[in-house]
Design a protein around this motif. Structure first.
Motif, mmCIF file in Angstrom:
data_model
loop_
_atom_site.group_PDB
_atom_site.id
_atom_site.type_symbol
_atom_site.label_atom_id
_atom_site.label_comp_id
_atom_site.label_asym_id
_atom_site.label_seq_id
_atom_site.Cartn_x
_atom_site.Cartn_y
_atom_site.Cartn_z
ATOM 1 N N PHE A 231 0.425 14.235 0.148
ATOM 2 C CA PHE A 231 1.624 14.624 -0.600
ATOM 3 C C PHE A 231 2.391 13.401 -1.122
ATOM 4 C CE2 PHE A 231 0.896 18.256 2.209
ATOM 5 C CZ PHE A 231 1.072 19.328 1.334
ATOM 6 N N SER A 232 1.834 12.203 -0.957
ATOM 7 C CA SER A 232 2.596 10.983 -1.217
ATOM 8 C C SER A 232 3.131 10.913 -2.646
ATOM 9 C CB SER A 232 1.754 9.747 -0.904
ATOM 10 O OG SER A 232 1.458 9.681 0.475
ATOM 11 N N ARG A 233 2.266 11.022 -3.640
ATOM 12 C CA ARG A 233 2.711 10.915 -5.027
ATOM 13 C C ARG A 233 3.588 12.099 -5.424
ATOM 14 N NH1 ARG A 233 2.830 5.747 -6.103
ATOM 15 N NH2 ARG A 233 0.789 4.732 -6.216
ATOM 16 N N ALA A 234 3.282 13.278 -4.884
ATOM 17 C CA ALA A 234 4.100 14.454 -5.194
ATOM 18 C C ALA A 234 5.514 14.276 -4.670
ATOM 19 C CB ALA A 234 3.463 15.705 -4.602
ATOM 20 N N LEU A 235 5.658 13.742 -3.464
ATOM 21 C CA LEU A 235 6.981 13.522 -2.896
ATOM 22 C C LEU A 235 7.764 12.491 -3.694
ATOM 23 C CD1 LEU A 235 6.098 13.665 0.894
ATOM 24 C CD2 LEU A 235 7.778 15.119 -0.242
ATOM 25 N N GLN A 236 7.063 11.505 -4.251
ATOM 26 C CA GLN A 236 7.750 10.508 -5.066
ATOM 27 C C GLN A 236 8.330 11.110 -6.353
ATOM 28 O OE1 GLN A 236 4.745 7.412 -5.495
ATOM 29 N NE2 GLN A 236 5.778 6.163 -3.953
ATOM 30 N N LYS A 237 7.833 12.277 -6.741
ATOM 31 C CA LYS A 237 8.329 12.949 -7.943
ATOM 32 C C LYS A 237 9.486 13.899 -7.644
ATOM 33 C CE LYS A 237 3.792 12.718 -10.171
ATOM 34 N NZ LYS A 237 2.635 13.507 -10.667
ATOM 35 N N THR A 238 9.804 14.061 -6.352
ATOM 36 C CA THR A 238 10.934 14.910 -5.991
ATOM 37 C C THR A 238 12.234 14.122 -6.115
ATOM 38 O OG1 THR A 238 10.924 14.320 -3.628
ATOM 39 C CG2 THR A 238 9.489 16.143 -4.320
ATOM 40 N N HIS A 239 13.340 14.827 -6.073
ATOM 41 C CA HIS A 239 14.648 14.157 -6.029
ATOM 42 C C HIS A 239 15.024 13.962 -4.570
ATOM 43 C CE1 HIS A 239 18.710 12.959 -6.902
ATOM 44 N NE2 HIS A 239 19.203 13.964 -6.183
ATOM 45 N N ASP A 240 14.773 12.768 -4.045
ATOM 46 C CA ASP A 240 15.119 12.419 -2.673
ATOM 47 C C ASP A 240 14.570 13.432 -1.660
ATOM 48 O OD1 ASP A 240 16.420 10.287 -3.768
ATOM 49 O OD2 ASP A 240 18.445 11.031 -3.401
ATOM 50 N N GLY A 241 13.312 13.823 -1.850
ATOM 51 C CA GLY A 241 12.663 14.697 -0.883
ATOM 52 C C GLY A 241 13.152 16.130 -0.890
ATOM 53 N N ARG A 242 13.859 16.544 -1.942
ATOM 54 C CA ARG A 242 14.359 17.910 -2.034
ATOM 55 C C ARG A 242 13.366 18.794 -2.789
ATOM 56 N NH1 ARG A 242 18.544 14.035 -0.803
ATOM 57 N NH2 ARG A 242 20.480 15.126 -0.298
ATOM 58 N N PHE A 243 13.362 20.074 -2.459
ATOM 59 C CA PHE A 243 12.514 21.029 -3.159
ATOM 60 C C PHE A 243 13.043 21.342 -4.555
ATOM 61 C CE2 PHE A 243 11.392 22.116 1.274
ATOM 62 C CZ PHE A 243 10.002 22.024 1.172
ATOM 63 N N LEU A 244 14.365 21.254 -4.732
ATOM 64 C CA LEU A 244 14.978 21.589 -6.013
ATOM 65 C C LEU A 244 15.384 20.315 -6.747
ATOM 66 C CD1 LEU A 244 17.222 24.580 -4.851
ATOM 67 C CD2 LEU A 244 14.989 24.696 -5.968
ATOM 68 N N PRO A 245 15.379 20.309 -8.117
ATOM 69 C CA PRO A 245 15.055 21.474 -8.926
ATOM 70 C C PRO A 245 13.567 21.716 -9.133
ATOM 71 C CG PRO A 245 15.729 19.662 -10.333
ATOM 72 C CD PRO A 245 15.910 19.185 -8.917
ATOM 73 N N PHE A 246 12.743 20.632 -9.160
ATOM 74 C CA PHE A 246 11.324 20.820 -9.469
ATOM 75 C C PHE A 246 10.387 20.265 -8.403
ATOM 76 C CE2 PHE A 246 13.474 20.374 -13.671
ATOM 77 C CZ PHE A 246 13.322 21.688 -14.076
ATOM 78 N N LYS B 215 0.838 -1.199 0.000
ATOM 79 C CA LYS B 215 0.000 0.000 0.000
ATOM 80 C C LYS B 215 0.875 1.251 0.000
ATOM 81 C CE LYS B 215 -3.762 -2.505 0.533
ATOM 82 N NZ LYS B 215 -3.175 -3.829 0.735
ATOM 83 N N LEU B 216 0.454 2.256 -0.747
ATOM 84 C CA LEU B 216 1.173 3.523 -0.788
ATOM 85 C C LEU B 216 1.236 4.111 0.604
ATOM 86 C CD1 LEU B 216 2.498 5.839 -2.428
ATOM 87 C CD2 LEU B 216 0.186 6.813 -2.670
ATOM 88 N N SER B 217 2.427 4.496 1.040
ATOM 89 C CA SER B 217 2.618 5.056 2.370
ATOM 90 C C SER B 217 2.245 6.540 2.378
ATOM 91 C CB SER B 217 4.069 4.854 2.806
ATOM 92 O OG SER B 217 4.249 5.172 4.162
ATOM 93 N N THR B 218 2.465 7.209 3.505
ATOM 94 C CA THR B 218 2.267 8.649 3.609
ATOM 95 C C THR B 218 3.529 9.261 4.208
ATOM 96 O OG1 THR B 218 1.433 8.920 5.878
ATOM 97 C CG2 THR B 218 -0.137 8.112 4.218
ATOM 98 N N MET B 219 3.607 10.585 4.175
ATOM 99 C CA MET B 219 4.787 11.268 4.710
ATOM 100 C C MET B 219 4.803 11.271 6.232
ATOM 101 S SD MET B 219 3.892 15.287 3.939
ATOM 102 C CE MET B 219 5.427 15.873 4.656
ATOM 103 N N TYR B 220 3.722 10.793 6.866
ATOM 104 C CA TYR B 220 3.605 10.875 8.324
ATOM 105 C C TYR B 220 3.855 9.542 9.020
ATOM 106 C CZ TYR B 220 1.101 14.944 6.583
ATOM 107 O OH TYR B 220 0.753 16.082 5.889
ATOM 108 N N ILE B 221 4.110 8.473 8.261
ATOM 109 C CA ILE B 221 4.296 7.156 8.868
ATOM 110 C C ILE B 221 5.546 6.491 8.316
ATOM 111 C CG2 ILE B 221 1.825 6.814 9.267
ATOM 112 C CD1 ILE B 221 1.754 5.009 6.818
ATOM 113 N N ASN B 222 6.012 5.469 9.024
ATOM 114 C CA ASN B 222 7.171 4.703 8.561
ATOM 115 C C ASN B 222 6.762 3.724 7.469
ATOM 116 O OD1 ASN B 222 9.258 5.686 10.277
ATOM 117 N ND2 ASN B 222 8.453 4.487 11.976
ATOM 118 N N TYR B 223 7.621 3.604 6.471
ATOM 119 C CA TYR B 223 7.495 2.522 5.505
ATOM 120 C C TYR B 223 8.768 1.691 5.577
ATOM 121 C CZ TYR B 223 6.803 -0.325 1.417
ATOM 122 O OH TYR B 223 6.648 -1.431 0.605
#
Length: 380
Positions: free
Chosen positions: A276-291, A143-151
């Motif tokens: 924010f789960s799917r959005a965070l998966q699109k980041t580079h290792d949880g970073r705000f940059l570059p996109f 199951k897809l996790s969330t940013m608030y729990i351990n996976y």
């Protein structure tokens, strides 16, 4: 057989390496959610996290053949130990490759550090305070996790079962709830009855009320009262509350925050965030940059997700029997419908908390994850 080397984290660069290990271990996993890198660093830094006013910690990394293969945080929450009359060291941020020697060596490092501080038991995964992630995932790996729990991978609990002396201390369960097309009749009836009989009402906060006028603090004061008997809970200080208000309340969509009032007294609250789960998966290792910032902004401002996370819900005990919970759900469901959310994810709930779990009976829901806390007596 290669030797496992355990190294304590002592420098900023090593802390960055400690944090980065999670992203490297779970890269490409479709269910794991990368935590915000900046938030992880701040949480673990003594000069950034207000939890260190009541906690002390030591972080360890495991190396095999010169390669980083695991990490763990050892934490002592002195306020919680005093509250629960324990001498407990906690372990958290516990991640490792599938090698029993590695996981055992990491926990031994925590045990030894705890003994050196006079601790007589070890428990975890538990963070600094209750708002940190708790428990090891033991069910719901697909199951897809969330940013608030351990996976974690399925081999984690398998390793724990092989550890001598460790036993289950507590389980939390999480539910996936279908957002109904209309507010269930049961909630609507209870809500109307509560308003007429007890004079309770829903209050939607302004940013000024929450930040400048102190209502954000009142919410977390209420959390202290309603969560005080939960497993391992540590009371939040004014300083810690200030940090939580700054980190969460200042950026929350206030349509997704609900208060319940008895006159001018706050008796219940609900804080929810779009997922924010799917959005965070699109980041580079949880970073705000570059996109990464753009993917997160689409969720925060335009709610481009079908799921909402039920972050915190609390009602004073004497108002639970009066149906105050129904007012929270009645209001939030209407907000969820307006935003087009199809699903709601609950936070971790203790499996023994029948009162909380029973409130979902009027909604279509399934339990789809379970987290476990383990404990062990530490002998001298």
């Amino acid at each position: 057989m290669s030797k496992i080397e355990i190294k304590p984290v002592t420098t900023r660069q090593e802390l960055q390496q400690f944090v980065q290990f999670f992203y490297d271990l779970y890269r490409g996993n479709d269910c794991a959610v990368p935590y915000l890198y900046s938030e992880e660093m701040s949480t673990l830094r003594h000069d950034k996290n207000t939890s260190f006013e009541c906690c002390e910690s030591q972080y360890f990394m495991a190396f095999k053949d010169g390669k980083l293969v695991g990490r763990v945080a050892a934490i002592i929450n002195h306020r919680a130990n005093e509250r629960w009359d324990r001498k407990q060291v906690r372990f958290s941020w516990f991640d490792f490759v599938d090698d029993q020697e590695v996981s055992a060596a990491l926990l031994k490092a925590v045990e030894d550090w705890g003994r050196s501080k006079g601790m007589t038991e070890i428990a975890g995964p538990i963070g600094f305070i209750d708002t940190d992630r708790e428990g090891m995932l033991v069910d719901g790996f697909d199951k897809l996790s969330t940013m608030y729990i351990n996976y974690n991978y399925p081999y984690y609990p398998q390793h724990m079962e092989q550890m001598e002396g460790y036993e289950k201390a507590n389980d939390w369960v999480e539910l996936r709830v279908k957002v109904p097309e209309v507010v269930p009749e049961k909630f609507a009836k209870i809500t109307e009855m509560v308003r007429k009989r007890y004079g309770l009402c829903v209050h939607k906060f302004t940013r000024k009320e929450l930040v400048a006028d102190g209502w954000g603090k009142r919410i977390f004061d209420l959390l202290n009262e309603t969560y005080k008997d939960l497993y391992g809970f540590s009371q939040l200080s004014d300083h810690q509350i200030g940090q939580l208000v700054n980190d969460y309340i200042k950026i929350a969509d206030l349509n997704l925050v609900t208060g319940v009032m008895d006159g001018d007294k706050l008796v219940g609250f609900g804080i929810t965030f779009p997922s924010f789960s799917r959005a965070l998966q699109k980041t580079h290792d949880g970073r705000f940059l570059p996109f990464g910032w753009w993917h997160l902004l689409k969720i925060l401002k335009w709610h481009k997700t079908d799921t909402v996370d039920l972050l915190l819900i609390g009602v004073l005990p004497e108002y639970r029997s009066k149906g105050a919970n129904a007012l929270i759900f009645d209001d939030l469901i209407r907000q969820f419908q307006r935003y087009g959310f199809d699903w709601a994810e609950t936070g971790p709930q203790m499996e023994t908390n029948e009162g909380v779990l029973s409130q979902w009976q009027y909604l279509e829901s399934t339990q789809h994850r379970r987290h476990r806390c383990y404990r062990k007596e530490l002998k001298g």
